[in-house]
Scaffold this motif. Structure first.
Motif, PDB file in Angstrom:
ATOM      1  N   THR A  40      25.004  35.903  13.025  1.00  0.00           N
ATOM      2  CA  THR A  40      24.152  37.100  12.975  1.00  0.00           C
ATOM      3  C   THR A  40      23.905  37.641  14.370  1.00  0.00           C
ATOM      4  O   THR A  40      23.922  36.908  15.350  1.00  0.00           O
ATOM      5  N   ASP A  42      21.064  40.418  16.229  1.00  0.00           N
ATOM      6  CA  ASP A  42      19.895  41.269  16.008  1.00  0.00           C
ATOM      7  C   ASP A  42      19.559  42.045  17.273  1.00  0.00           C
ATOM      8  O   ASP A  42      19.989  41.690  18.369  1.00  0.00           O
ATOM      9  N   VAL A  52      19.253  43.720  12.018  1.00  0.00           N
ATOM     10  CA  VAL A  52      19.868  42.396  11.854  1.00  0.00           C
ATOM     11  C   VAL A  52      21.140  42.569  11.044  1.00  0.00           C
ATOM     12  O   VAL A  52      21.125  43.218   9.997  1.00  0.00           O
ATOM     13  N   ARG A  53      22.231  41.994  11.544  1.00  0.00           N
ATOM     14  CA  ARG A  53      23.515  42.089  10.848  1.00  0.00           C
ATOM     15  C   ARG A  53      24.206  40.738  10.829  1.00  0.00           C
ATOM     16  O   ARG A  53      24.080  39.955  11.755  1.00  0.00           O
ATOM     17  N   GLU A  54      24.984  40.525   9.800  1.00  0.00           N
ATOM     18  CA  GLU A  54      25.870  39.363   9.749  1.00  0.00           C
ATOM     19  C   GLU A  54      27.262  39.861  10.116  1.00  0.00           C
ATOM     20  O   GLU A  54      27.714  40.875   9.595  1.00  0.00           O
TER      21      GLU A  54
END
Length: 140
Positions: A40, A42, A52-54
């Motif tokens: 992740t 952020d 927030v990203r995966e």
């Protein structure tokens, strides 16, 4: 002057973007689980919702490139251009008895890095690799 600070761990990168003239924090965040499933990234900015990203981030180079892209991306837009970054600071593992004072980071060699500090290259190899790549390939 805008300064990007990086703190690379074995599977993380923490970062801050600071405007030294105003002493304002422009953005901060972290990348976690580098090289693992479910990595992740952020980004936090004053007065804005946290992003927030995966992402698939296989190594620290991919993680730092993702941070740089996020800083100029339309949805986040902390910077107009990466050339707005005036300096980059990076923390590396302490040199133990070999390096006891201040020194130029790029004078460190992989040979010295292999034995420096309590963890040496086992713990900090990615830091030395990124420093070397950053010095040779990435000019912001």
């Amino acid at each position: 002057m805008k300064v990007l600070t990086l703190n690379c761990g074995s599977s993380t990168v923490k970062y801050k973007l600071i405007d030294t003239a105003s002493r304002n924090l422009l953005a901060c965040g972290k990348v976690e689980r580098i090289g693992m499933i479910g990595a992740t990234i952020d980004l936090e900015r004053p007065g804005a919702p946290k992003i927030v990203r995966e992402e698939e981030l296989l190594d620290h180079t991919m993680a730092i490139n993702s941070i740089l892209r996020l800083l100029v991306e339309d949805g986040a837009k902390v910077l107009d251009d990466l050339h707005d970054i005036d300096a980059i600071g990076h923390r590396v593992v302490h040199g133990g008895e070999s390096f006891t004072g201040k020194m130029e980071a790029f004078l460190l060699t992989l040979e010295n890095g292999g034995t420096s500090g309590p963890h040496g290259m086992l713990h900090s190899g990615h830091e030395f690799v990124y420093c070397m790549r950053g010095h040779l390939e990435y000019e912001v």
